[in-house]
Design an enzyme around this catalytic site. Structure first.
Site, mmCIF file in Angstrom:
data_model
loop_
_atom_site.group_PDB
_atom_site.id
_atom_site.type_symbol
_atom_site.label_atom_id
_atom_site.label_comp_id
_atom_site.label_asym_id
_atom_site.label_seq_id
_atom_site.Cartn_x
_atom_site.Cartn_y
_atom_site.Cartn_z
ATOM 1 N N HIS A 16 41.282 45.438 37.922
ATOM 2 C CA HIS A 16 41.146 46.476 39.058
ATOM 3 C C HIS A 16 39.974 46.972 39.392
ATOM 4 O O HIS A 16 38.799 46.302 38.538
ATOM 5 C CB HIS A 16 42.185 47.765 38.502
ATOM 6 C CG HIS A 16 41.508 48.526 37.727
ATOM 7 N ND1 HIS A 16 41.814 50.066 37.230
ATOM 8 C CD2 HIS A 16 40.294 48.382 36.945
ATOM 9 C CE1 HIS A 16 41.118 50.548 36.495
ATOM 10 N NE2 HIS A 16 40.045 49.744 36.317
ATOM 11 N N CYS A 35 33.033 50.777 37.422
ATOM 12 C CA CYS A 35 34.415 50.630 37.681
ATOM 13 C C CYS A 35 34.760 50.351 39.076
ATOM 14 O O CYS A 35 35.677 49.793 39.465
ATOM 15 C CB CYS A 35 35.223 51.953 37.440
ATOM 16 S SG CYS A 35 35.508 52.328 35.520
ATOM 17 N N HIS A 41 37.450 44.128 37.420
ATOM 18 C CA HIS A 41 37.062 43.796 35.771
ATOM 19 C C HIS A 41 38.595 44.117 35.208
ATOM 20 O O HIS A 41 39.418 44.815 35.959
ATOM 21 C CB HIS A 41 36.217 44.965 35.206
ATOM 22 C CG HIS A 41 36.576 46.630 35.540
ATOM 23 N ND1 HIS A 41 36.358 47.105 36.711
ATOM 24 C CD2 HIS A 41 37.215 47.404 34.648
ATOM 25 C CE1 HIS A 41 37.064 48.407 36.615
ATOM 26 N NE2 HIS A 41 37.615 48.656 35.531
ATOM 27 N N HIS A 43 41.543 45.246 32.024
ATOM 28 C CA HIS A 43 41.826 46.155 30.910
ATOM 29 C C HIS A 43 43.116 45.404 30.135
ATOM 30 O O HIS A 43 43.919 44.825 30.743
ATOM 31 C CB HIS A 43 41.962 47.450 31.191
ATOM 32 C CG HIS A 43 41.046 48.234 31.961
ATOM 33 N ND1 HIS A 43 40.050 48.818 31.055
ATOM 34 C CD2 HIS A 43 40.704 48.414 33.227
ATOM 35 C CE1 HIS A 43 39.198 49.284 31.664
ATOM 36 N NE2 HIS A 43 39.548 49.346 33.236
ATOM 37 N N ASP A 81 51.606 42.586 34.826
ATOM 38 C CA ASP A 81 51.183 41.912 33.853
ATOM 39 C C ASP A 81 50.332 40.626 34.660
ATOM 40 O O ASP A 81 50.930 39.932 35.343
ATOM 41 C CB ASP A 81 51.953 41.304 32.923
ATOM 42 C CG ASP A 81 51.477 40.860 31.678
ATOM 43 O OD1 ASP A 81 50.323 41.215 31.188
ATOM 44 O OD2 ASP A 81 52.077 40.051 30.942
ATOM 45 N N HIS A 82 48.999 40.474 33.999
ATOM 46 C CA HIS A 82 48.077 39.203 34.441
ATOM 47 C C HIS A 82 48.000 39.430 35.951
ATOM 48 O O HIS A 82 47.766 38.531 36.640
ATOM 49 C CB HIS A 82 48.656 37.889 34.009
ATOM 50 C CG HIS A 82 48.816 37.850 32.591
ATOM 51 N ND1 HIS A 82 49.229 38.504 31.499
ATOM 52 C CD2 HIS A 82 47.606 36.960 31.977
ATOM 53 C CE1 HIS A 82 48.919 38.000 30.520
ATOM 54 N NE2 HIS A 82 47.892 37.230 30.625
ATOM 55 N N GLU A 126 44.283 53.153 28.547
ATOM 56 C CA GLU A 126 43.547 52.006 29.206
ATOM 57 C C GLU A 126 42.342 51.253 28.478
ATOM 58 O O GLU A 126 42.030 50.043 28.586
ATOM 59 C CB GLU A 126 42.751 52.636 30.294
ATOM 60 C CG GLU A 126 42.145 51.883 31.388
ATOM 61 C CD GLU A 126 41.481 52.394 32.845
ATOM 62 O OE1 GLU A 126 42.160 52.297 33.741
ATOM 63 O OE2 GLU A 126 40.685 53.430 32.713
HETATM 64 NI NI NI Z 1 38.784 50.243 34.626
#
Ligand code: NI
Length: 137
Positions: A16, A35, A41, A43, A81-82, A126
């Site tokens: 995200h 961010c 990037h 998580h 997911d992914h 997160e």
């Molecule tokens: Ni983040």
């Protein structure tokens, strides 16, 4: 009848970028820092979903935890997911994908999916150190 809360942890990976379109790049950088990185990037998220209810005297369960897992997987996790949350997931087309907003979306999707079981609480991790709890408005 005794009541209990049952929790299942699920996992997903997603990318995200935190960004408010109404703001200038400088304002976004000031508020979101790294961010807001243009190229996103990732998580490794953990999601704890808790269901509350009576312990069924026949099964001894509030809700079969494998069913809980399957419902959460189908209704929420497979959609994120992914994925790149900003680009790939319609839920976040107009919603900044912070942990708070992801938890709220998860709640809204799971409440109807889990009925008649009662969703008590979602906790979205997160990082190992940061989590958000949401239990409705
Ligand atoms: Ni983040």
């Amino acid at each position: 009848m005794p009541r209990a809360t049952v929790t299942r942890r699920l996992h997903f990976n997603a990318a995200h970028r935190l960004w408010n379109r109404e703001w200038t790049p400088e304002e976004n950088d000031r508020v979101f820092g790294v961010c807001a990185n243009a190229n996103y990037h990732g998580h490794n998220y953990d999601l704890d979903v808790s269901v509350e209810g009576e312990v069924d005297p026949r099964t001894g369960y509030v809700l079969d935890i494998n069913r809980l897992k399957a419902i959460v997987q189908e209704a929420f996790v497979r959609h994120v997911d992914h994925k790149n949350l900003n680009l790939d997931v319609p839920w976040f087309q107009d919603l900044n994908p912070t942990a708070e907003n992801i938890a709220v979306v998860c709640w809204r999707v799971l409440v109807p999916a889990l009925r008649p079981a009662r969703l008590a609480h979602v906790r979205l991790w997160e990082t190992e150190r940061n989590y958000v709890d949401y239990a409705g408005e």
